[in-house]
Motif scaffolding. Structure first.
Motif, PDB file in Angstrom:
ATOM      1  N   GLU A 107      77.332  69.663  83.328  1.00  0.00           N
ATOM      2  CA  GLU A 107      77.502  68.720  84.252  1.00  0.00           C
ATOM      3  C   GLU A 107      76.154  68.309  85.083  1.00  0.00           C
ATOM      4  O   GLU A 107      75.373  68.898  85.229  1.00  0.00           O
ATOM      5  CB  GLU A 107      78.414  68.881  85.492  1.00  0.00           C
ATOM      6  N   GLY A 108      75.758  66.964  84.935  1.00  0.00           N
ATOM      7  CA  GLY A 108      74.531  66.434  85.405  1.00  0.00           C
ATOM      8  C   GLY A 108      73.308  65.988  84.303  1.00  0.00           C
ATOM      9  O   GLY A 108      72.432  65.634  84.508  1.00  0.00           O
ATOM     10  N   GLN A 109      73.695  66.450  82.931  1.00  0.00           N
ATOM     11  CA  GLN A 109      72.817  66.263  82.063  1.00  0.00           C
ATOM     12  C   GLN A 109      72.802  64.649  81.813  1.00  0.00           C
ATOM     13  O   GLN A 109      73.702  63.744  81.921  1.00  0.00           O
ATOM     14  CB  GLN A 109      73.230  66.663  80.498  1.00  0.00           C
ATOM     15  N   ARG A 110      71.537  64.438  81.487  1.00  0.00           N
ATOM     16  CA  ARG A 110      71.149  62.846  81.699  1.00  0.00           C
ATOM     17  C   ARG A 110      71.086  62.257  80.210  1.00  0.00           C
ATOM     18  O   ARG A 110      71.473  61.014  80.183  1.00  0.00           O
ATOM     19  CB  ARG A 110      69.999  62.480  82.454  1.00  0.00           C
ATOM     20  N   ASP A 111      70.652  62.990  79.436  1.00  0.00           N
ATOM     21  CA  ASP A 111      70.189  62.380  78.133  1.00  0.00           C
ATOM     22  C   ASP A 111      70.513  63.248  76.816  1.00  0.00           C
ATOM     23  O   ASP A 111      69.427  63.406  76.105  1.00  0.00           O
ATOM     24  CB  ASP A 111      68.776  61.627  77.988  1.00  0.00           C
ATOM     25  N   GLY A 112      71.440  64.012  76.898  1.00  0.00           N
ATOM     26  CA  GLY A 112      71.726  64.760  75.460  1.00  0.00           C
ATOM     27  C   GLY A 112      71.535  66.049  75.730  1.00  0.00           C
ATOM     28  O   GLY A 112      71.301  66.905  76.908  1.00  0.00           O
ATOM     29  N   VAL A 113      71.725  66.982  74.743  1.00  0.00           N
ATOM     30  CA  VAL A 113      72.188  68.476  74.909  1.00  0.00           C
ATOM     31  C   VAL A 113      70.802  69.152  74.625  1.00  0.00           C
ATOM     32  O   VAL A 113      69.667  68.713  74.118  1.00  0.00           O
ATOM     33  CB  VAL A 113      73.266  69.123  73.703  1.00  0.00           C
ATOM     34  N   LEU A 114      70.895  70.450  75.119  1.00  0.00           N
ATOM     35  CA  LEU A 114      69.774  71.405  74.807  1.00  0.00           C
ATOM     36  C   LEU A 114      70.132  72.087  73.476  1.00  0.00           C
ATOM     37  O   LEU A 114      71.373  72.776  73.595  1.00  0.00           O
ATOM     38  CB  LEU A 114      69.476  72.442  75.811  1.00  0.00           C
ATOM     39  N   TRP A 115      69.493  71.850  72.535  1.00  0.00           N
ATOM     40  CA  TRP A 115      69.985  72.522  71.005  1.00  0.00           C
ATOM     41  C   TRP A 115      69.135  73.817  70.614  1.00  0.00           C
ATOM     42  O   TRP A 115      67.878  73.494  70.633  1.00  0.00           O
ATOM     43  CB  TRP A 115      70.085  71.570  70.100  1.00  0.00           C
ATOM     44  N   ILE A 116      69.671  74.744  70.301  1.00  0.00           N
ATOM     45  CA  ILE A 116      69.085  75.838  69.889  1.00  0.00           C
ATOM     46  C   ILE A 116      69.345  76.168  68.144  1.00  0.00           C
ATOM     47  O   ILE A 116      70.582  76.323  67.980  1.00  0.00           O
ATOM     48  CB  ILE A 116      69.295  77.035  70.228  1.00  0.00           C
ATOM     49  N   SER A 117      68.606  75.916  67.311  1.00  0.00           N
ATOM     50  CA  SER A 117      68.875  75.898  65.949  1.00  0.00           C
ATOM     51  C   SER A 117      69.281  77.118  65.074  1.00  0.00           C
ATOM     52  O   SER A 117      70.292  77.120  64.496  1.00  0.00           O
ATOM     53  CB  SER A 117      67.603  75.280  64.996  1.00  0.00           C
ATOM     54  N   GLY A 118      68.867  78.191  65.746  1.00  0.00           N
ATOM     55  CA  GLY A 118      69.118  79.561  64.866  1.00  0.00           C
ATOM     56  C   GLY A 118      68.296  79.526  63.674  1.00  0.00           C
ATOM     57  O   GLY A 118      67.626  78.592  63.406  1.00  0.00           O
ATOM     58  N   ASP A 119      68.461  80.750  63.124  1.00  0.00           N
ATOM     59  CA  ASP A 119      67.478  80.782  61.831  1.00  0.00           C
ATOM     60  C   ASP A 119      68.040  80.179  60.770  1.00  0.00           C
ATOM     61  O   ASP A 119      69.249  80.292  60.235  1.00  0.00           O
ATOM     62  CB  ASP A 119      67.518  82.367  61.362  1.00  0.00           C
ATOM     63  N   THR A 120      67.369  79.150  60.123  1.00  0.00           N
ATOM     64  CA  THR A 120      68.129  78.108  59.022  1.00  0.00           C
ATOM     65  C   THR A 120      66.968  77.569  58.403  1.00  0.00           C
ATOM     66  O   THR A 120      66.100  77.151  58.875  1.00  0.00           O
ATOM     67  CB  THR A 120      69.016  77.252  60.087  1.00  0.00           C
ATOM     68  N   VAL A 121      67.480  77.013  57.401  1.00  0.00           N
ATOM     69  CA  VAL A 121      66.655  76.204  56.533  1.00  0.00           C
ATOM     70  C   VAL A 121      66.915  74.794  56.899  1.00  0.00           C
ATOM     71  O   VAL A 121      68.166  74.505  57.635  1.00  0.00           O
ATOM     72  CB  VAL A 121      66.624  76.426  55.013  1.00  0.00           C
ATOM     73  N   LEU A 122      66.321  73.803  56.421  1.00  0.00           N
ATOM     74  CA  LEU A 122      66.868  72.242  56.591  1.00  0.00           C
ATOM     75  C   LEU A 122      67.833  71.966  55.590  1.00  0.00           C
ATOM     76  O   LEU A 122      67.626  72.158  54.309  1.00  0.00           O
ATOM     77  CB  LEU A 122      65.796  71.355  56.456  1.00  0.00           C
ATOM     78  N   PHE A 123      69.109  71.890  55.869  1.00  0.00           N
ATOM     79  CA  PHE A 123      70.053  71.336  55.084  1.00  0.00           C
ATOM     80  C   PHE A 123      71.143  70.393  55.634  1.00  0.00           C
ATOM     81  O   PHE A 123      70.955  70.052  56.677  1.00  0.00           O
ATOM     82  CB  PHE A 123      70.731  72.755  54.541  1.00  0.00           C
ATOM     83  N   GLY A 124      72.165  70.183  54.879  1.00  0.00           N
ATOM     84  CA  GLY A 124      73.257  69.117  55.233  1.00  0.00           C
ATOM     85  C   GLY A 124      73.583  69.516  56.615  1.00  0.00           C
ATOM     86  O   GLY A 124      73.868  68.469  57.476  1.00  0.00           O
ATOM     87  N   GLY A 125      73.931  70.651  57.134  1.00  0.00           N
ATOM     88  CA  GLY A 125      74.488  70.908  58.316  1.00  0.00           C
ATOM     89  C   GLY A 125      73.539  70.698  59.343  1.00  0.00           C
ATOM     90  O   GLY A 125      74.121  70.087  60.333  1.00  0.00           O
ATOM     91  N   LEU A 126      72.312  70.778  59.286  1.00  0.00           N
ATOM     92  CA  LEU A 126      71.464  69.985  60.256  1.00  0.00           C
ATOM     93  C   LEU A 126      71.349  68.784  60.279  1.00  0.00           C
ATOM     94  O   LEU A 126      71.068  68.119  61.495  1.00  0.00           O
ATOM     95  CB  LEU A 126      69.981  70.582  60.057  1.00  0.00           C
ATOM     96  N   ARG A 127      71.709  68.162  59.269  1.00  0.00           N
ATOM     97  CA  ARG A 127      71.841  66.637  59.311  1.00  0.00           C
ATOM     98  C   ARG A 127      72.973  66.231  60.000  1.00  0.00           C
ATOM     99  O   ARG A 127      73.009  65.202  60.648  1.00  0.00           O
ATOM    100  CB  ARG A 127      71.544  65.984  57.740  1.00  0.00           C
ATOM    101  N   GLU A 128      74.002  66.953  59.837  1.00  0.00           N
ATOM    102  CA  GLU A 128      75.275  66.766  60.870  1.00  0.00           C
ATOM    103  C   GLU A 128      75.095  66.770  61.963  1.00  0.00           C
ATOM    104  O   GLU A 128      75.251  66.155  62.821  1.00  0.00           O
ATOM    105  CB  GLU A 128      76.391  67.621  59.968  1.00  0.00           C
ATOM    106  N   VAL A 129      74.262  67.862  62.502  1.00  0.00           N
ATOM    107  CA  VAL A 129      73.629  67.766  63.896  1.00  0.00           C
ATOM    108  C   VAL A 129      73.099  66.577  64.434  1.00  0.00           C
ATOM    109  O   VAL A 129      73.656  66.031  65.456  1.00  0.00           O
ATOM    110  CB  VAL A 129      72.808  69.281  64.208  1.00  0.00           C
ATOM    111  N   ALA A 130      72.398  66.112  63.698  1.00  0.00           N
ATOM    112  CA  ALA A 130      71.521  64.761  64.030  1.00  0.00           C
ATOM    113  C   ALA A 130      72.481  63.588  64.145  1.00  0.00           C
ATOM    114  O   ALA A 130      72.535  62.769  64.949  1.00  0.00           O
ATOM    115  CB  ALA A 130      70.662  64.430  63.006  1.00  0.00           C
ATOM    116  N   GLU A 131      73.653  63.775  63.200  1.00  0.00           N
ATOM    117  CA  GLU A 131      74.701  62.651  63.357  1.00  0.00           C
ATOM    118  C   GLU A 131      75.711  62.790  64.383  1.00  0.00           C
ATOM    119  O   GLU A 131      76.242  61.807  65.104  1.00  0.00           O
ATOM    120  CB  GLU A 131      75.319  62.641  62.112  1.00  0.00           C
ATOM    121  N   ARG A 132      76.093  64.117  65.009  1.00  0.00           N
ATOM    122  CA  ARG A 132      77.044  64.323  65.784  1.00  0.00           C
ATOM    123  C   ARG A 132      76.677  64.370  67.455  1.00  0.00           C
ATOM    124  O   ARG A 132      77.338  64.185  68.189  1.00  0.00           O
ATOM    125  CB  ARG A 132      77.866  65.587  65.396  1.00  0.00           C
ATOM    126  N   LEU A 133      75.295  64.730  67.467  1.00  0.00           N
ATOM    127  CA  LEU A 133      74.826  65.277  68.703  1.00  0.00           C
ATOM    128  C   LEU A 133      73.458  64.317  69.367  1.00  0.00           C
ATOM    129  O   LEU A 133      72.907  64.040  68.159  1.00  0.00           O
ATOM    130  CB  LEU A 133      74.333  66.777  69.001  1.00  0.00           C
TER     131      LEU A 133
END
Length: 260
Positions: free
Chosen positions: A147-173
């Motif tokens: 509560e009180g966030q003004r402009d989006g989430v704090l996101w921690i990627s975890g150990d990952t390569v760049l793949f479709g799942g991260l592009r989904e993050v960009a689309e959904r969050l």
């Protein structure tokens, strides 16, 4: 929001009255750790803080439990002191106790008197090339809302390569602050294959996410990290708009970021 980079992927996050620790790694340097399938790595840099230096924790956010550069022996010994450990579904089954397991896009809520509820949503991660999951194991990232966030989430990627799942993050969050695990991890046994993001991947991902602030972690301290800060900064120099968003945190010092 206050962030303290302990080293490697280990970050103390203090926000909205909550104290969260990501991927605890507190072993001393010098030891070599086996990661399976003929891979291994030596820890070359110790933590900037000891577990005793930390404030009481409300939760540990553990992107995965089966690699020592994200959970070493001293980090594992710390887990029982946290009321909650949020991790992968397979990791929670191994850890037991207070561990809560999440699959990508599942959410758990942390609650405590006098503080706003904190939503923790697992996000997709792939710790290697296509078809590597049976070998590299399950990993998740985490999106934090309160509560009180003004402009989006704090996101921690975890150990990952760049793949479709991260592009989904960009689309959904809508991501305000992105904590990105880098290092461009490679192992001699698998040649040029990567198991975490490079500086080039950081730039490409941030062009999709457009976060206000980017905090790199997981780029120093281990022999299997193939890209350190210098290599990442060379890539950032070619992308000045992304470069302006990046905050390199000094190890062991609390840094205040503008509230999200």
């Amino acid at each position: 929001m206050r962030l303290t980079h302990v080293g490697g992927p280990t970050l103390l996050v203090e926000v909205a009255g909550w104290r969260l620790l990501t991927d605890p790694t507190f072993d001393r340097p010098g030891r070599r750790y086996a990661f399976g399938w003929g891979t291994s790595s030596r820890k070359v840099t110790g933590p900037a803080l000891e577990p005793a230096d930390l404030p009481p924790l409300d939760a540990v956010l553990l992107t995965h439990d089966h690699h020592a550069d994200n959970l070493d022996d001293a980090g594992r010994a710390l887990l029982p002191s946290a009321p909650v450990v949020v991790t992968t579904a397979s990791g929670a089954a191994r850890l037991g106790g207070t561990a809560r397991g999440l699959r990508p896009w599942q959410t758990t809520v942390l609650e405590a008197p006098g503080r706003p509820s904190l939503e923790v949503t697992a996000t997709p991660a792939r710790h290697g090339p296509p078809l590597s999951r049976p070998i590299a194991g399950d990993v998740v990232g985490f999106a934090l809302r309160w509560e009180g966030q003004r402009d989006g989430v704090l996101w921690i990627s975890g150990d990952t390569v760049l793949f479709g799942g991260l592009r989904e993050v960009a689309e959904r969050l809508r991501v305000d602050t992105a904590v990105l695990h880098l290092g461009g991890v490679r192992f001699p046994v698998t040649g040029p294959l990567r198991y975490s993001m490079t500086g080039r991947h950081l730039v490409e991902l941030c062009e999709l996410l457009a976060p206000r602030t980017v905090v790199p972690v997981h780029y120093e301290g281990w022999s299997h990290f193939a890209e350190g800060r210098a290599q990442v900064e060379r890539e950032l120099a070619r992308a000045p708009e992304v470069q302006r968003t990046v905050r390199w945190l000094p190890r062991g010092e609390a840094v205040e970021l503008a509230p999200v």
